[in-house]
Write a protein that holds these residues in place. Sequence first.
Motif, short mmCIF file in Angstrom:
data_model
loop_
_atom_site.label_atom_id
_atom_site.label_comp_id
_atom_site.label_asym_id
_atom_site.label_seq_id
_atom_site.Cartn_x
_atom_site.Cartn_y
_atom_site.Cartn_z
N ASN A 176 0.84 -1.20 0.00
CA ASN A 176 0.00 0.00 0.00
C ASN A 176 0.87 1.25 0.00
N PRO A 177 1.65 1.45 -1.08
CA PRO A 177 2.60 2.57 -1.09
C PRO A 177 1.94 3.94 -0.94
N GLU A 178 0.77 4.11 -1.51
CA GLU A 178 0.09 5.41 -1.42
C GLU A 178 -0.18 5.77 0.04
N ALA A 179 -0.81 4.87 0.77
CA ALA A 179 -1.15 5.14 2.16
C ALA A 179 0.10 5.26 3.02
N TYR A 180 1.08 4.39 2.78
CA TYR A 180 2.28 4.41 3.61
C TYR A 180 3.06 5.71 3.43
N TRP A 181 3.40 6.04 2.18
CA TRP A 181 4.26 7.21 1.96
C TRP A 181 3.55 8.51 2.27
N ARG A 182 2.26 8.57 2.07
CA ARG A 182 1.52 9.77 2.46
C ARG A 182 1.65 9.99 3.97
N SER A 183 1.50 8.92 4.74
CA SER A 183 1.56 9.06 6.20
C SER A 183 2.97 9.42 6.66
N ILE A 184 4.00 8.83 6.06
CA ILE A 184 5.38 9.09 6.49
C ILE A 184 5.79 10.52 6.16
N LEU A 185 5.47 11.00 4.96
CA LEU A 185 5.84 12.37 4.61
C LEU A 185 5.06 13.37 5.45
N ASP A 186 3.84 13.04 5.82
CA ASP A 186 3.09 13.90 6.75
C ASP A 186 3.77 13.91 8.12
N GLU A 187 4.21 12.76 8.58
CA GLU A 187 4.89 12.69 9.88
C GLU A 187 6.15 13.54 9.89
N MET A 188 6.86 13.61 8.76
CA MET A 188 8.09 14.38 8.67
C MET A 188 7.83 15.85 8.29
N SER A 189 6.56 16.23 8.15
CA SER A 189 6.17 17.61 7.81
C SER A 189 6.78 18.07 6.49
N VAL A 190 6.89 17.16 5.51
CA VAL A 190 7.38 17.52 4.18
C VAL A 190 6.29 18.30 3.46
N SER A 191 6.66 19.42 2.88
CA SER A 191 5.68 20.24 2.16
C SER A 191 6.07 20.37 0.70
N PHE A 192 5.07 20.49 -0.16
CA PHE A 192 5.25 20.65 -1.60
C PHE A 192 4.69 22.01 -2.01
N SER A 193 5.37 22.67 -2.94
CA SER A 193 4.79 23.89 -3.50
C SER A 193 3.65 23.53 -4.44
N ASN A 213 12.72 22.54 2.78
CA ASN A 213 12.15 21.75 3.86
C ASN A 213 13.12 21.59 5.03
N CYS A 214 14.41 21.46 4.73
CA CYS A 214 15.42 21.36 5.79
C CYS A 214 15.48 22.63 6.63
N LEU A 215 15.22 23.79 6.01
CA LEU A 215 15.40 25.08 6.67
C LEU A 215 14.11 25.67 7.20
N SER A 216 13.00 24.97 7.03
CA SER A 216 11.73 25.54 7.44
C SER A 216 11.53 25.39 8.94
N SER A 217 10.84 26.34 9.54
CA SER A 217 10.43 26.23 10.94
C SER A 217 8.99 25.72 10.93
N ASN A 218 8.78 24.61 11.61
CA ASN A 218 7.45 24.01 11.63
C ASN A 218 7.23 23.37 12.98
N GLY A 219 6.34 22.44 13.06
CA GLY A 219 6.06 21.80 14.33
C GLY A 219 7.24 21.07 14.91
N ASN A 220 8.25 20.76 14.07
CA ASN A 220 9.42 20.02 14.54
C ASN A 220 10.46 20.91 15.21
N ARG A 221 10.44 22.22 14.97
CA ARG A 221 11.53 23.05 15.49
C ARG A 221 11.17 24.52 15.43
N THR A 222 11.98 25.33 16.14
CA THR A 222 11.87 26.78 16.12
C THR A 222 13.17 27.35 15.57
#
Length: 786
Positions: A126-143, A172-181
């Motif tokens: 189930n690659p769609e469900a798996y990778w969607r959840s993992i990228l959400d967990e890592m707070s990866v964002s797309f333009s 994404n590496c330099l963004s401030s989000n829920g993971n860091r300030t």
Amino acid sequence: MSYKSLDAISSADIAALGLPSEVADQFHQSLSEIVRNYGPATPETWRQISNQLLLPELPFSLHQMMYYGCYRGFGPDPPAWIPDPEREASTNVGKLLERRGKEFLGPRYKDPISSFLEFQEFSVSNPEAYWRSILDEMSVSFSVPPQCFLREDSSHPGGQWLPGAHLNPARNCLSSNGNRTLDDVMIVWRDEGEDTLPLKKMTLNELRTEVWLVAYALESIGLDKGSAIAIDMPMDVNSVVIYLAIVLAGYVVVSIADSFAPNEIAARLRISKAKAIFTQITEGCWAGAEATLGEVMDDHRMIIASRLARLYGDKTDGGTRFVFGSFLLDFIVRGDKSIPLYSRVIDAQPPVAIVIPSRSSSFDTKLRDGDISWHDFLAKVKNFRQELVLYVCYLLPPSNGRHVEFVAVEQPVDAFTNILFSSGTTGEPKAIPWTLATPLKAAADGWCHMDIRKGDIVAWPTNLGWMMGPWLVYASLLNGASMALYNGSPLGSGFAKFVQDAKITMLGVIPSLVRTWKTANCTDSYDWSAIRCFGSTGEASNVNEYLWLMGRAQYKPIMEYCGGTEIGGGFVSGSFLQPQSLATFSTPAMGCSLFLIGNDGIPLPPNVPGLGELALGPLMFGASNTLLNADHYDVYFKGMPVWNGKVLRRHGDVFELTTSGYYHAHGRADDTMNLGGIKVSSVELERICNAVDNNILETAAVGVPPPGGGPERLVIAVVFKDSRDSAPDLNKLRTSFNSALQKKLNPFFKVSHIVPVSSLPRTATNKVMRRVLRQQVAQIDQNSKI
């Protein structure tokens, strides 16, 4: 050496290892209580002993006595670390499964540990469900978000991942989000030779400012977007800033290891069509000054003086005086080694080199015509468009955090972001482009298998020229962790102290590094208790050496990790949610499926124990889909078997899945020899020989022709578990080998010689160098030691 079972060990046996009698008595009393409560030979017994009794300062021989005594007669792959249900439920994967396990697995879900293997299978099916959840967990964002996560296409055996998506992994590496300030520390580092000084640190706000400045300077030199820009530097804070700036600005990094010779650098520049290269140079000496070495041994010039002292001898007693002219000491320092960089780079004739001093310096340096000093490179921002404000903000502390942000260049997901090269020893290096999806694969492996998260401090001695350099950047920064860099040799006590002072929580190693630490005993007196886990890759590991390594950090787990540059991460690994056995892999990496191809060329059924050439399921997120200088399909797919309608992806190593569920790597599939006119794999011979005697740690089989020529004779190099057993009965062992080989493989096979060795020679990419062994044993007498 044959170890006693735990219930047969006496206080005198423990004292004989060098402990005072009262300490031995107390240890034996505690051991006896554990044995009474848990038995003499169970995994829980070992967990109690390793957690409660085995301190790092105790003799390693005592650690061995406990480990081998507990697992005496246990069978293959005894667990050296066992997950604790409560603690491991707080891991990244554990928390995800606690929240969404029933959603993913339905009524089959029980708990994170019991259901981990099913979750790994879910990640493949189930690659769609798996990778969607993992990228959400890592707070990866797309333009621009992807149209879907995987589109299967017969013209793309590996599938099309994230079609339609646009992103920039550096942003994404330099963004401030829920993971860091902005005030969170992103990089911690120390320079070799400054081991008593405080650590240097860079916050997210400071890192962003540095990266933005370099990105603006890159734009000022007028390269087209998508141009390739090489980095040939040590992995220090400067090279990380440059790496992120190249990616942020929409260019392509060309990774070149700082140990390469000029011809190797030139080949990589040519293949990648690099337009520029960043490199480094040590400070120049002051012009015309005359001094003794002792007179320049101050903090600012100590590196130069110490290097000259190595060249000319220790003449710091006021005798010899040197005239320091306007020349360059062109090398970087790594322990006792001095490695030239700039001179090698210019010998490779790059279009333009941007040259960074290894330390701040007021000395004038002479560069090749057309090359640019770091100072002049950054100064270009002054006159570039209207970015004088940024330059002023860089020189002066920003007021209220105001600075001019560099707007990231967002690109389609299949655009190149990094060109890396295989480490082949012959022929042209294989050029492997990473797309914008590959960094996400690297970070996801760190998130899933090493449990990297906010608050972690991650170190892995490596270089941007190898895939683990970019891996470290993304696995730490995309997961909100800090990256720890030691600018110097990791072989000595300076690095061991850095691990302690930085409070590193995830320490990556290669086995040869561990071997050096153990031999030199350079980690003694340093506290590594902050480590939560080790990662290991690059070479096949050794059970004794990795038992020692676990003991340095109070038996934290080692996550073995094997993959490839063309994958951007691993295909087989360890996990916090499974017991870990030394020198083995416990699971296919998340999102990956593994196949063992039998002698008939047909894959063995999944999860069935056996040995064969490893092949990979073709649908791997982040894996390569093109090569710059070879046909990707021919290299990885041509001639491979089909499974469930999909052609498998070639890897080329021999792997074994044991009955206990662990994977063992056995080297390349093409290690064969001719015995009596019969071609046989070294791996087949070694698998049988390894099981003949309990004191054998590993073997290597090589075919050696007699001095006058003729049919190959079979020679077995043997590494014993206990190096103190210096006089094993080799004739008896050879008889046992012959009996086992003739019974289990071929009645005509016969071992000619046995050669005891302390360790097997290996390449930097996990391969036993049987060619080297073959050359060595051809020159020695029967049963002599290499």
